[in-house]
Every structure is written in structure tokens, then in C-alpha cells.
Design a protein around this motif. Structure first.
Motif, PDB file in Angstrom:
ATOM      1  N   GLY B  10       1.047  -1.303   0.021  1.00 59.60           N
ATOM      2  CA  GLY B  10       0.189  -0.122   0.115  1.00 59.60           C
ATOM      3  C   GLY B  10       0.859   1.370   0.135  1.00 59.60           C
ATOM      4  O   GLY B  10       0.198   2.290  -0.061  1.00 59.60           O
ATOM      5  N   LEU B  11       2.060   1.058   0.149  1.00 58.38           N
ATOM      6  CA  LEU B  11       2.915   2.316   0.398  1.00 58.38           C
ATOM      7  C   LEU B  11       3.346   2.648  -1.309  1.00 58.38           C
ATOM      8  O   LEU B  11       4.401   3.679  -1.409  1.00 58.38           O
ATOM      9  N   GLY B  12       2.991   2.197  -2.303  1.00 56.93           N
ATOM     10  CA  GLY B  12       3.447   2.410  -3.598  1.00 56.93           C
ATOM     11  C   GLY B  12       3.238   4.202  -3.990  1.00 56.93           C
ATOM     12  O   GLY B  12       4.457   4.763  -4.415  1.00 56.93           O
ATOM     13  N   ASP B  13       2.045   4.985  -3.426  1.00 52.41           N
ATOM     14  CA  ASP B  13       2.258   6.104  -3.708  1.00 52.41           C
ATOM     15  C   ASP B  13       3.082   6.992  -3.048  1.00 52.41           C
ATOM     16  O   ASP B  13       3.830   7.831  -3.566  1.00 52.41           O
ATOM     17  N   LYS B  14       3.488   6.586  -1.792  1.00 54.24           N
ATOM     18  CA  LYS B  14       4.465   7.277  -0.901  1.00 54.24           C
ATOM     19  C   LYS B  14       5.784   7.019  -1.593  1.00 54.24           C
ATOM     20  O   LYS B  14       6.716   7.966  -1.575  1.00 54.24           O
ATOM     21  N   LEU B  15       6.125   5.712  -2.007  1.00 49.18           N
ATOM     22  CA  LEU B  15       7.414   5.410  -2.762  1.00 49.18           C
ATOM     23  C   LEU B  15       7.661   6.395  -3.974  1.00 49.18           C
ATOM     24  O   LEU B  15       8.694   6.898  -3.949  1.00 49.18           O
ATOM     25  N   ALA B  16       6.472   6.334  -4.592  1.00 55.64           N
ATOM     26  CA  ALA B  16       6.745   7.150  -5.755  1.00 55.64           C
ATOM     27  C   ALA B  16       6.867   8.543  -5.615  1.00 55.64           C
ATOM     28  O   ALA B  16       7.938   9.157  -6.162  1.00 55.64           O
ATOM     29  N   ALA B  17       6.198   9.219  -4.543  1.00 56.82           N
ATOM     30  CA  ALA B  17       6.687  10.611  -4.134  1.00 56.82           C
ATOM     31  C   ALA B  17       7.754  10.702  -3.618  1.00 56.82           C
ATOM     32  O   ALA B  17       8.711  11.913  -4.018  1.00 56.82           O
ATOM     33  N   HIS B  18       8.185   9.751  -3.038  1.00 55.67           N
ATOM     34  CA  HIS B  18       9.636   9.803  -2.369  1.00 55.67           C
ATOM     35  C   HIS B  18      10.727   9.833  -3.257  1.00 55.67           C
ATOM     36  O   HIS B  18      11.721  10.573  -3.371  1.00 55.67           O
ATOM     37  N   GLN B 169       4.688  17.239   2.661  1.00 53.57           N
ATOM     38  CA  GLN B 169       5.126  16.696   1.376  1.00 53.57           C
ATOM     39  C   GLN B 169       5.059  15.154   1.667  1.00 53.57           C
ATOM     40  O   GLN B 169       5.776  14.470   2.612  1.00 53.57           O
ATOM     41  N   PRO B 170       4.272  14.402   1.004  1.00 52.68           N
ATOM     42  CA  PRO B 170       4.022  13.018   1.000  1.00 52.68           C
ATOM     43  C   PRO B 170       5.480  12.355   0.749  1.00 52.68           C
ATOM     44  O   PRO B 170       6.022  12.727   0.026  1.00 52.68           O
ATOM     45  N   GLN B 183       1.772   4.479  17.774  1.00 52.71           N
ATOM     46  CA  GLN B 183       2.403   3.410  18.440  1.00 52.71           C
ATOM     47  C   GLN B 183       2.199   2.098  17.678  1.00 52.71           C
ATOM     48  O   GLN B 183       1.893   1.051  18.325  1.00 52.71           O
ATOM     49  N   ASN B 184       2.041   2.223  16.471  1.00 51.01           N
ATOM     50  CA  ASN B 184       1.618   1.223  15.399  1.00 51.01           C
ATOM     51  C   ASN B 184       2.928   0.931  14.852  1.00 51.01           C
ATOM     52  O   ASN B 184       3.416   1.383  13.728  1.00 51.01           O
ATOM     53  N   TRP B 185       3.750   0.196  15.680  1.00 50.76           N
ATOM     54  CA  TRP B 185       5.101  -0.357  15.223  1.00 50.76           C
ATOM     55  C   TRP B 185       5.211  -0.973  13.886  1.00 50.76           C
ATOM     56  O   TRP B 185       5.970  -0.828  13.195  1.00 50.76           O
ATOM     57  N   ALA B 186       4.215  -1.952  13.499  1.00 52.29           N
ATOM     58  CA  ALA B 186       4.413  -2.506  12.090  1.00 52.29           C
ATOM     59  C   ALA B 186       4.427  -1.377  11.073  1.00 52.29           C
ATOM     60  O   ALA B 186       5.030  -1.367   9.909  1.00 52.29           O
ATOM     61  N   LEU B 187       3.464  -0.420  11.244  1.00 52.24           N
ATOM     62  CA  LEU B 187       3.784   1.013   9.967  1.00 52.24           C
ATOM     63  C   LEU B 187       5.000   1.570  10.151  1.00 52.24           C
ATOM     64  O   LEU B 187       5.379   1.930   9.214  1.00 52.24           O
ATOM     65  N   VAL B 188       5.503   1.779  11.282  1.00 54.34           N
ATOM     66  CA  VAL B 188       6.786   2.403  11.487  1.00 54.34           C
ATOM     67  C   VAL B 188       7.712   1.601  10.737  1.00 54.34           C
ATOM     68  O   VAL B 188       8.564   2.121  10.045  1.00 54.34           O
ATOM     69  N   LEU B 189       7.834   0.386  11.043  1.00 54.17           N
ATOM     70  CA  LEU B 189       8.772  -0.505  10.342  1.00 54.17           C
ATOM     71  C   LEU B 189       8.663  -0.713   9.008  1.00 54.17           C
ATOM     72  O   LEU B 189       9.677  -0.472   8.123  1.00 54.17           O
ATOM     73  N   ALA B 190       7.425  -0.895   8.536  1.00 53.16           N
ATOM     74  CA  ALA B 190       7.246  -0.750   6.965  1.00 53.16           C
ATOM     75  C   ALA B 190       7.701   0.589   6.346  1.00 53.16           C
ATOM     76  O   ALA B 190       8.567   0.119   5.353  1.00 53.16           O
ATOM     77  N   GLY B 191       7.731   1.761   7.055  1.00 59.15           N
ATOM     78  CA  GLY B 191       8.132   2.851   6.287  1.00 59.15           C
ATOM     79  C   GLY B 191       9.585   2.770   6.419  1.00 59.15           C
ATOM     80  O   GLY B 191      10.192   3.087   5.435  1.00 59.15           O
ATOM     81  N   CYS B 192      10.199   2.322   7.387  1.00 57.66           N
ATOM     82  CA  CYS B 192      11.601   2.348   7.650  1.00 57.66           C
ATOM     83  C   CYS B 192      12.306   1.321   6.646  1.00 57.66           C
ATOM     84  O   CYS B 192      13.305   1.692   5.890  1.00 57.66           O
ATOM     85  N   TRP B 237       5.368   8.215 -13.453  1.00 53.55           N
ATOM     86  CA  TRP B 237       4.128   7.466 -13.848  1.00 53.55           C
ATOM     87  C   TRP B 237       3.280   7.488 -12.814  1.00 53.55           C
ATOM     88  O   TRP B 237       2.149   7.520 -12.916  1.00 53.55           O
ATOM     89  N   GLY B 238       3.821   6.979 -11.680  1.00 55.76           N
ATOM     90  CA  GLY B 238       2.974   6.567 -10.653  1.00 55.76           C
ATOM     91  C   GLY B 238       2.343   7.691  -9.956  1.00 55.76           C
ATOM     92  O   GLY B 238       1.385   7.880  -9.270  1.00 55.76           O
ATOM     93  N   GLN B 239       3.024   8.772 -10.131  1.00 62.88           N
ATOM     94  CA  GLN B 239       2.317  10.137  -9.580  1.00 62.88           C
ATOM     95  C   GLN B 239       1.326  10.893 -10.450  1.00 62.88           C
ATOM     96  O   GLN B 239       0.845  11.791  -9.997  1.00 62.88           O
ATOM     97  N   ARG B 240       1.409  10.101 -11.872  1.00 65.00           N
ATOM     98  CA  ARG B 240       0.625  11.212 -12.768  1.00 65.00           C
ATOM     99  C   ARG B 240      -0.921  11.262 -12.371  1.00 65.00           C
ATOM    100  O   ARG B 240      -1.295  12.356 -12.714  1.00 65.00           O
ATOM    101  N   SER B 241      -1.626  10.270 -11.729  1.00 63.24           N
ATOM    102  CA  SER B 241      -2.780  10.504 -11.230  1.00 63.24           C
ATOM    103  C   SER B 241      -3.023  11.886 -10.493  1.00 63.24           C
ATOM    104  O   SER B 241      -4.305  12.402 -10.352  1.00 63.24           O
TER     105      SER B 241
END
Ligand SMILES: Nc1ncnc2c1ncn2[C@@H]1O[C@H](COP(=O)(O)OP(=O)(O)O)[C@@H](O)[C@H]1O
Ligand SMILES: [Mg+2]
Lengths: 256, 514
Positions: B10-18, B169-170, B183-192, B237-241
Motif C-alpha cells: 500500500g506504500l506505492g504512492d508514498k514510494l513514488a513521491a519519495h 510533502q508525501p 504506536q503502530n510499530w508495524a507501520l513504522v517498520l514498514a516505512g523504515c 508515472w505512479g504520480q501522474r494521477s
């Protein structure tokens, strides 16, 4: 006395680097077709003087005339293509192949050197044309210097300047390359100035030997004249080294 | 562990922006650093000044550097007009570019200084002009070292870009900041994991290019470059939308209540057919300006906060007057529409254990007068410096035996263990309900009100559909309901919910309540 107009004229050339006077007022003519050897101790100003010819160094005083024109008034890039230069440190471009190194001068002039011409230049310096695809770090010291000479000759220069070209080579390679250069000098109708440490080499190869000492030109004579005792104290001290060596070797041979 | 794998796709958008942000920053840094390095190679003064400036920038923490661009751009609006964005991509790009300058500049300058003297002399000797020497000799021979600098800069930039979240900025920092707060550590770890993976991938790719340049292996150089370009194109391309109809952007500050309310607002808007986007974890100071400039569209703010921080007022005219004044001020000053109050307050208050309160016979702040001398009051580290505390102290003439500072999470432990008798609390904090605390009444209204407000940006202020979709939330969220939702997100045991789940429960409650 030479009657032809000089190809190269140093006219009271002085070069100062801050406190240091590298060259102090040198005046000298070099006729077309002449092979001049320049001898002198390290630091005596030989390299600095020669660099004024293609304006790598700008003299602080005097002028240098090349074929009658003041070099400071010629466009540097064009001037440098007319002067083949073999550098003390060889200075091959490490990221260019042998062929690309040789072809660089003409390439800068907008002209592509044919592979046949590169092969011909390699043959001139007695290298197999197959070497053209190699990189410089795949060559021995002697081979690299041959490429350096081929590169200097590629633009069909009027003047060939060689700054201690054989300094780092073994005596056998050095002797062979020296003879080769002298032969090319004759064959291609060049005017050559070669700096060397070695008076024997100078006497054997050159038409004329000039001696530099502390930025001044202290002798300018033919090998014969030098061997006959002319040229002053500094020159004679340099001549005495190979002469004594030769005498000692001859004596050894006589004793058997 | 499984959770992390569920989050990552689900982090595709964030990855593209990054990727787009980091790549733009590196490209811009190269555009500045490389010509500067050439100049520095010809002048020692330039070299020294450029390198010291770039080093100076490095000493500023990345977070501060990012935040500094907000006021800077805000002041530049007087020159470039109101259209100049102050949040999001532009300030993030500028800060990260500054940050990436040093490694590129330093390596390029060092590479030039270390070029073989003999080779440079030969370049002049064969008749190269300055430009030919630069292009044919200096650049190719320096390229592997410069590439090493670009590599270092890329790894730094990809790491620092996670902080761009705080200025709207996303980026891959979004899950990290959201996870840290709830305190949702799975979310933190996924981002890291995602940002570390991206940094590693970039490092290896650029290493291939570097080795290709150093060993003159063209297939490595061009192959590596091709993959880098493809990656950036894929991200674009991922950001085009994003370039089509802009969705409604819902902002949240960095605490649980804000995340829950953002999700609640979002689900109502989605139900009404809007597309929404969340800009989570914005700095508290940034959110208000972001709404005013339509960088985001909806935020939840509090009357007391706006009163003190933006109207710069210290008086307390009472709850209703305060609300009306703010409504009018927001519309006039910023074009921001205050849609209404959600119904609960998240105010400063004083709380006690119910047994202790009963024992002392205390139900309001007035009851503490005369009893305070024997009591210890605890507050968060800044509380005793805040105007709220001074106002209460002076209004009631309170005197306590001792005041002690605690980190917010430990205040409740201190109350439980008896180390404090009274603590400063936030009225919507879930732990008030969980620990069955008594919130002392404030009959003299010394504490300002902190009514939760729904703010709409000028862009959507007059959108009747948005107003209609959000209308049911107004006055509908009781402080008890909010506490329960906050607690569900803050708790550490099996009952823990994500902000989205808590928002869903809260939504059901609101709809039943109507
Ligand atoms: N670029 C320079 N800057 C300062 N001093 C120099 C420079 N080039 C040469 N020199 C000095 O000039 C003198 C002559 O040097 P050089 O011409 O290289 O001598 P040679 O080639 O005869 O060994 C030396 O003392 C050397 O240190
Ligand atoms: Mg020398």
C-alpha cells in the motif's frame, strides 16, 4: 654559420616564479632541420624554457618567435598543433586507448585520423599496430613513451620538442629509441629540441648541444667542438664524465 | 511480521513521491555543485567559501532545515505573490538540495585537485582549449569520484526525505510518523524498511555506475544509468494521477485524536463520493498556515490554540465569544471557513484519582483553595510556564505544596502511585476514562476553552457538498466518545485499534446518536 632563417628564436627570454628565476635572459636561434640537445642539471630551467615555445609558460620578459611570429600573438590551440611535444611524464590520457591518444591532436583540429595512419605512426615508433586498441596501463614504460612520440608526430608538426623523453627507460630501450628518433628526424624533415641529462646521448644524437646552468645558457656548440674542449667550464665538466668512462672502458679492454 | 508485509504494497504512492522528491533534489544539487566545483578548481577562495558554506548547512539538523523553509517562503510571497507554495514539494526540494550539495561538491573538488599534473599538462600541450580539457580530460577522469559523492548524497537524501512529511510533502515518512504517534510499530517498520530498501537499491545502482566509470566498462555505466532513469520514470508515472482533479486533502497533527478525526472526516467524504488524501503528522505550527494557503483542505484545530497562537490574545472572553470571534477572524483574515464545533473540547484541565477526590471532598478547582498546601501537582514539562497555569493559579489563589514535571505518559502513573495528587491533563485524553479520573470543574472559567473546530480551506470553503457531508459531525462527538476512541488507539494491550478502526467505531456511534 647557418644561413637558413631560424625556425625558433628565443629573444632575451626570462621566467620568474615569485622569488625564483627559472630562466634568466636566454637568447638563442634554432635553424630549421637542426637537432638540438639541451643538457643541464635538474632545476636549471630546461623545461621552463621549452614550455615558453607553446605558451604553456608565459615569459616574464623577452619573446619567443616561431617561424618569425611572436608565439604570444598566435592562438594557443593552433600553435600547439604545430609543435609536437613529448612530455617528461609522458602524459598519456589514461582513459583513452592508444589509438585515441595518438589521434587526439588531429581530432581537436576536427579531423579524424584513419586507422591506416595510426598503424603507420605506430610502425614509425616500432610498435605493432595491434596495440592501437590497448589502454595505456596495459603497456610497458618504453611502449608508453613510443606512443607519446607517435602522438607528438600525428599532427605532422614542424617542430618536435622532447623533454627528457627517455628518462625512465632502461639503457637498451633508451639507446634504441634515441636512434629511432634521430632517424625519424631525418626522414620526416623535423626540427627537434631534446632535453636530456645524459651528455653522451646528447653528443651522439645531436647536431648541436646547448648547456643550461642556473637559468642561463652557458654553452652552445657542436659535439665536435665540445669534444675538442670548447664550450667553457660547465660544459667541459659534463663532457668529461662520458669521456672518462669511455677511456676507462677502453683501458679495461686493452688490459684484457 | 505478517502485518508489515500487508502494509508494504500500500506504500506505492508514498514510494513514488519519495523517489521523485529525492531524485529532483539530487539532480538540482548536481546542477549547482558541478559548475561550482569547476569554478572552485580555478580559484582557491571560491573553493574555500563554497565548501565552508556547504559544511555549515550540514550542521543544521535536517528537520530544522526543512522547517526553516516555511517562514522563508512565506516571506518571499511578498515578492513572488500568493501563488508561491510554502508547504509540500517546493520547500522539501530546497532543503534536501542544500543537504545534498556537500558530498557532491567535496568529491568533485577533491577529484579535480588530485588529477595527474602530467596529464593536465599534456592536455594543454596537445592543444586543448579550456573547455575541451574540461570535457575530454578533467570530467571523465573525475567522474568516478564525483559519482561516489552523488552516491553518498543519494543515501543521505533518501533518508532525510522521510522528514518531508512534517512539512506536508508525501513521502515514506508518512507511515513512520503516523506509526510513531499511534504506536503502530508495524507501520513504522514498514516505512523504515521501504526507505532503507530504496536507499540500498540506489546505493548499489550508483555503485555499478561508479565502477563502470572507473573501469571504463560502458555496459555497467549505461546499464546502471538506464535502470536509474527507468526507476524515476516509473515513479513519475505512479504520480501522474495526482495531476488530474485534486482530491480533498485532510491534514492531521501528530497525535492520535487528529489521526482518528482525519479518518472519520475522510470516510464521510468518501461516502459522499469525494476522493480524499491524507496528509498525516504535520507539525502543529504548520497545519493552520497549510489550511489558510489551501495546501491542505480540512483540519481540526482548537479554539484556545488559535486564540493564543494566531490571534495572539491572552484574555478569556468566555467560550461562546471566543468561538464567534475566531469564526469571524478566520473568514476575514484567511478566507478559512469554520464549519462548526465537533462538540468536545481538548482543553487543559486538572484531574485527580476519584478515591483521593472523594477523600478530600473535592469536585472543583475552588475546592482546592486552602487544601493545596499539602498536595503535589504534576504537569507536563512546559505546563508551569504556560499562561493557562498562571491564569488558574491567580484566579483561584491556589497554592500547592509542590509542583513536579513529568513526561505526559508518566503523569498518569504518578497519579496512580500517589507521587502526584493532581495533574494537568487533556480533557479528551482516553486515559481519563480508563483510569476513572475526576476532572475538576472550573467555575471561574479561568482555563480558556479548547473547542474542537472543523476548518475548511478557501479552496473548498463554499463547496456545499463538503459542508453537507460533514454537517452530521458537528456537535455530535461527545468528550466521552472521543476519549474512548483515543484510548483505543493509545492502549498497548490486545484491544488496540488503528486510527482507521477507531474512526469507524466513532462513526457508528455518531450516526446512532443522531
Ligand atoms: N610553476 C612553477 N612555479 C614555481 N616554480 C617553478 C615552476 N616551474 C618551475 N619552477 C622552478 O623553476 C626552476 C627551473 O625548473 P625546471 O625548468 O623544471 O628545471 P629543469 O627542467 O631544468 O629540471 C626550478 O627551481 C623550479 O623549482
Ligand atoms: Mg625538467
Amino acid at each position: 654559420m647557418e644561413t637558413a632563417p631560424p625556425l625558433l628564436r628565443f629573444d632575451g627570454v626570462t621566467c620568474r616564479f615569485g622569488e625564483v628565476t627559472a630562466v634568466g635572459g636566454v637568447t638563442c636561434d634554432i635553424a630549421a632541420g637542426c637537432f638540438v640537445a639541451m643538457v643541464g642539471a635538474s632545476g636549471s630551467g630546461k623545461s621552463t624554457l621549452l614550455k615558453t615555445v607553446n605558451t604553456l609558460v608565459e615569459p616574464t620578459g623577452g619573446r619567443v618567435l616561431f617561424a618569425g611570429e611572436d608565439v604570444s600573438e598566435l592562438p594557443p590551440a593552433r600553435l600547439r598543433r604545430r609543435v609536437g611535444y613529448v612530455f617528461q611524464g609522458i602524459g598519456l590520457f589514461p582513459h583513452f586507448s592508444v589509438a585515441e591518444n595518438i589521434a587526439i591532436g588531429p581530432r581537436l583540429a576536427g579531423e579524424k585520423l584513419a586507422p591506416a595512419r595510426i598503424a603507420e605512426l605506430l610502425e614509425l615508433v616500432e610498435l605493432d599496430p595491434a596495440y592501437s586498441a590497448r589502454m595505456p596501463d596495459e603497456l610497458s614504460g618504453g611502449q608508453r613513451q613510443r606512443v607519446g612520440v607517435a602522438r607528438a608526430l600525428a599532427g605532422e608538426p614542424e617542430l618536435l620538442i622532447m623533454d627528457e623523453p627517455f628518462g625512465a627507460l632502461d639503457p637498451v630501450t633508451r639507446d634504441a629509441l634515441g636512434r629511432k628518433v634521430r632517424e625519424l628526424h631525418g626522414r620526416l624533415g623535423l626540427t627537434t629540441v631534446m632535453v636530456t641529462h645524459d651528455m653522451a646521448e646528447a653528443l651522439l644524437l645531436a647536431d648541436r648541444v646547448v648547456v643550461m646552468d642556473k637559468g642561463a645558457m652557458v654553452a652552445d656548440a657542436t659535439p665536435h667542438a665540445l669534444l675538442a674542449g670548447e664550450g667553457g667550464a660547465v660544459a667541459q665538466r659534463l663532457v668529461s664524465v662520458p669521456r672518462e668512462q669511455a677511456e676507462r672502458l677502453a683501458a679495461m679492454e686493452l688490459r684484457g | 511480521m505478517q502485518e508489515i508485509w500487508d502494509i508494504l504494497p500500500g506504500l506505492g504512492d508514498k514510494l513514488a513521491a519519495h523517489v521523485v522528491l529525492a531524485a529532483s533534489a539530487i539532480a538540482l544539487a548536481m546542477l549547482i555543485a558541478l559548475p561550482m566545483a569547476v569554478w572552485a578548481g580555478r580559484s582557491r577562495t571560491v573553493s574555500r567559501i563554497a565548501l565552508s558554506l556547504a559544511s555549515l548547512v550540514q550542521t543544521i539538523p535536517a528537520l530544522a532545515l526543512l522547517a526553516l523553509f516555511f517562514p522563508l517562503l512565506l516571506s518571499l510571497r511578498s515578492v513572488f505573490g500568493e501563488g508561491l507554495p510554502t508547504l509540500g514539494f517546493l520547500p522539501a526540494l530546497m532543503a534536501l538540495t542544500l543537504y545534498a550539495l556537500l558530498p557532491i561538491l567535496r568529491n568533485a573538488v577533491t577529484a579535480q585537485a588530485n588529477l595527474d599534473e602530467g596529464v593536465l599538462e599534456a592536455a594543454d600541450g596537445v592543444g586543448m582549449t579550456k573547455w575541451q580539457k574540461l570535457v575530454l580530460v578533467e570530467a571523465p577522469l573525475s567522474a568516478p569520484f564525483i559519482m561516489a559523492g552523488i552516491r553518498t548524497a543519494s543515501v543521505w537524501t533518501i533518508g532525510a526525505a522521510t522528514l518531508a512529511t512534517t512539512i506536508g510533502q508525501p513521502s515514506l515518512g508518512d507511515p513512520i510518523f503516523a506509526g510513531l504517534q499511534t504506536q503502530n510499530w508495524a507501520l513504522v517498520l514498514a516505512g523504515c524498511l521501504a526507505s532503507a530498501g530504496l536507499a540500498l537499491a540506489a546505493d548499489n545502482l550508483l555503485w555499478v555506475i561508479e565502477v563502470g566509470l572507473a573501469r571504463r566498462k560502458r555496459w555497467m555505466t549505461y546499464g546502471g544509468m538506464a535502470i536509474v532513469v527507468l526507476g524515476i520514470l516509473a515513479a513519475l508515472w505512479g504520480q501522474r494521477s495526482d495531476e488530474t482533479e485534486r482530491p480533498i486533502v485532510i491534514a492531521s497533527k501528530q497525535f492520535s485524536e487528529q489521526y482518528i478525526l482525519a479518518q472519520l472526516i475522510g470516510s464521510r467524504l468518501e461516502a459522499a463520493g469525494y476522493t480524499v488524501e491524507y496528509r498525516d503528522g504535520l507539525g502543529s505550527a504548520v497545519v493552520h498556515s497549510a489550511v489558510a494557503s489551501s495546501s491542505v483542505d480540512i483540519s481540526v484545530d482548537y479554539t484556545g490554540t488559535i486564540w493564543a497562537n494566531f490571534l495572539k490574545r491572552a484574555d478569556n472572553p468566555g467560550r461562546e465569544a471566543m468561538y464567534e470571534t475566531i469564526r469571524e477572524w478566520e473568514a476575514r483574515q484567511n478566507g478559512v471557513k469554520v464549519l462548526g464545533r465537533l462538540g468536545f473540547e481538548n482543553a487543559y484541565a486538572f484531574a485527580m484519582r476519584s478515591d483521593r477526590a472523594q477523600e478530600l471532598g473535592v469536585t472543583s478547582l475552588a475546592d482546592l483553595v486552602g487544601k493545596g498546601g499539602a498536595l503535589t501537582v504534576g504537569g507536563d514539562p512546559e505546563f508551569f510556564e504556560r499562561p493557562e497555569w498562571l491564569a488558574v493559579r491567580d484566579a483561584y489563589g491556589l497554592r500547592f505544596g509542590k509542583t513536579r514535571n513529568f513526561a505526559p505518559t508518566f503523569m498518569y502513573d504518578a497519579l496512580r502511585s500517589g507521587e502526584a495528587d493532581v495533574i494537568s491533563a487533556y480533557t479528551s485524553d482516553g486515559r481519563i476514562a480508563a483510569d476513572k479520573l475526576v476532572v475538576l470543574a472550573d467555575p471561574k472559567a479561568a482555563l480558556p476553552s479548547y473547542d474542537a473546530l472543523l476548518l475548511l480551506s478557501p479552496r473548498i470553503a463554499e463547496d456545499p457538498g463538503v459542508a453537507a457531508a460533514l454537517q452530521p459531525l458537528l456537535g455530535a462527538i461527545t468528550v466521552e466518545a472521543m476519549r474512548e476512541a483515543n484510548f483505543a488507539v493509545d492502549r498497548e494491550d490486545a484491544g488496540k485499534l488503528t486510527p482507521k478502526q477507531a474512526a469507524e467505531q466513532l462513526r457508528k456511534r455518531v450516526e446512532i446518536g443522531k
